[in-house]
Write an enzyme that holds these catalytic residues in place. Structure first.
Site, PDB file in Angstrom:
ATOM      1  N   SER A   8       2.127 -10.164  -2.334  1.00  0.00           N
ATOM      2  CA  SER A   8       1.360  -9.198  -3.127  1.00  0.00           C
ATOM      3  C   SER A   8       1.866  -7.790  -2.852  1.00  0.00           C
ATOM      4  O   SER A   8       1.791  -7.299  -1.722  1.00  0.00           O
ATOM      5  CB  SER A   8      -0.127  -9.277  -2.771  1.00  0.00           C
ATOM      6  N   MET A  37      -6.259  -3.489 -10.789  1.00  0.00           N
ATOM      7  CA  MET A  37      -7.704  -3.253 -10.586  1.00  0.00           C
ATOM      8  C   MET A  37      -8.161  -2.055 -11.402  1.00  0.00           C
ATOM      9  O   MET A  37      -7.410  -1.080 -11.548  1.00  0.00           O
ATOM     10  CB  MET A  37      -7.995  -2.958  -9.114  1.00  0.00           C
ATOM     11  N   MET A  68      -7.942  -7.804 -12.148  1.00  0.00           N
ATOM     12  CA  MET A  68      -9.313  -7.624 -11.649  1.00  0.00           C
ATOM     13  C   MET A  68      -9.937  -6.511 -12.476  1.00  0.00           C
ATOM     14  O   MET A  68     -10.180  -5.397 -11.988  1.00  0.00           O
ATOM     15  CB  MET A  68      -9.272  -7.291 -10.148  1.00  0.00           C
ATOM     16  N   MET A 137     -10.248 -17.049  -4.785  1.00  0.00           N
ATOM     17  CA  MET A 137     -10.303 -15.848  -3.951  1.00  0.00           C
ATOM     18  C   MET A 137     -10.873 -16.239  -2.591  1.00  0.00           C
ATOM     19  O   MET A 137     -12.003 -16.730  -2.492  1.00  0.00           O
ATOM     20  CB  MET A 137     -11.186 -14.779  -4.595  1.00  0.00           C
ATOM     21  N   ASP A 176      -5.766 -16.638  -2.572  1.00  0.00           N
ATOM     22  CA  ASP A 176      -5.515 -15.200  -2.540  1.00  0.00           C
ATOM     23  C   ASP A 176      -6.490 -14.488  -1.602  1.00  0.00           C
ATOM     24  O   ASP A 176      -7.690 -14.407  -1.882  1.00  0.00           O
ATOM     25  CB  ASP A 176      -5.642 -14.641  -3.963  1.00  0.00           C
TER      26      ASP A 176
END
Ligand code: DX5
Ligand code: ZN
Length: 217
Positions: A8, A37, A68, A137, A176
């Protein structure tokens, strides 16, 4: 079965982004994981389209984009045009998830659904054949460097069973948040096949070595 490591870039040095993209290019990792995000769906703002465009110019491996954001349908075509290979939306952010997944596939991308820690795996049963990846998640989304939620092992096993029951045998299970050498092997044994790793790669003293070790478990 071999698995995929997706570092990431949220944990990369944004002032040296090209260097860190090239590090992933040269590493054993197979995908890039990009965390977008909006400060609404999650309490943080990371980066958006111009930064993704810059990343895509240098990346030589598939781009796994994790949105997100609220109302992700607005940007499906935009992310396709930017070169996303996998586009993952949050189940909690989609009122018409079935339609959204169809739109992602129609735009030529793999369709992913991310589930927050509180969202049951059952919530994707009726779209199991309409998706290519489920992202569990293992932290509350919004920030890197958080600690792994142990419940994720049981959730991974339950999801693998559900996907098999529904005939979605090709679907990836991605984990994740808080993934590292301490839990990677157990996650694969539980049924995961894509591991996202931010801090455990970029905050390691030797990120190339860390990526190698997370691929060759
Ligand atoms: C969290 C992001 C993750 C994050 C993972 O909201 O979705 O992809 O970058 O970071 P680590 O691996 O440090 O937990
Ligand atoms: Zn992510």
């Amino acid at each position: 079965m071999s698995h995929i490591l997706a570092p990431s870039l949220l944990a990369a040095d944004f002032a040296n982004l090209q260097r860190d993209v090239e590090l992933v290019n040269a590493s054993a990792a197979q995908w890039f994981h990009l965390d977008v995000m909006d400060g609404v769906f999650v309490p943080n703002i990371s980066f958006g389209m111009p930064v993704m465009e810059a990343i895509a110019r240098h990346a030589t491996k598939p781009l796994d984009v994790h949105l997100m954001i609220v109302d992700p349908d607005r940007y499906i075509q935009t992310f396709a045009d930017l070169g996303a290979d996998v586009l993952t939306v949050h189940a909690e952010a989609c009122t018409h998830l079935h339609r959204t997944l169809g739109a992602i596939r129609s735009a030529g991308m793999k369709a992913g659904v991310a589930l927050n820690p509180h969202t049951p795996v059952e919530s994707i049963r009726d779209v199991a054949k309409d998706l290519d990846l489920v992202c569990l998640m293992s932290v509350n989304p919004g920030f890197g460097g958080q600690s792994f939620i142990e419940r994720t092992y049981a959730k991974t096993r339950a999801l693998r069973t559900l996907l098999t029951e529904e005939g979605a045998v090709e679907a990836h299970i991605e984990i994740d948040g808080g993934v590292g050498l301490g839990n990677a092997k157990a996650l694969l044994e539980a049924g995961a096949d894509v591991l996202v790793a931010g801090s455990s790669v970029f905050r390691a003293s030797d990120p190339m070595r860390a990526a190698h070790d997370l691929v060759h478990l």
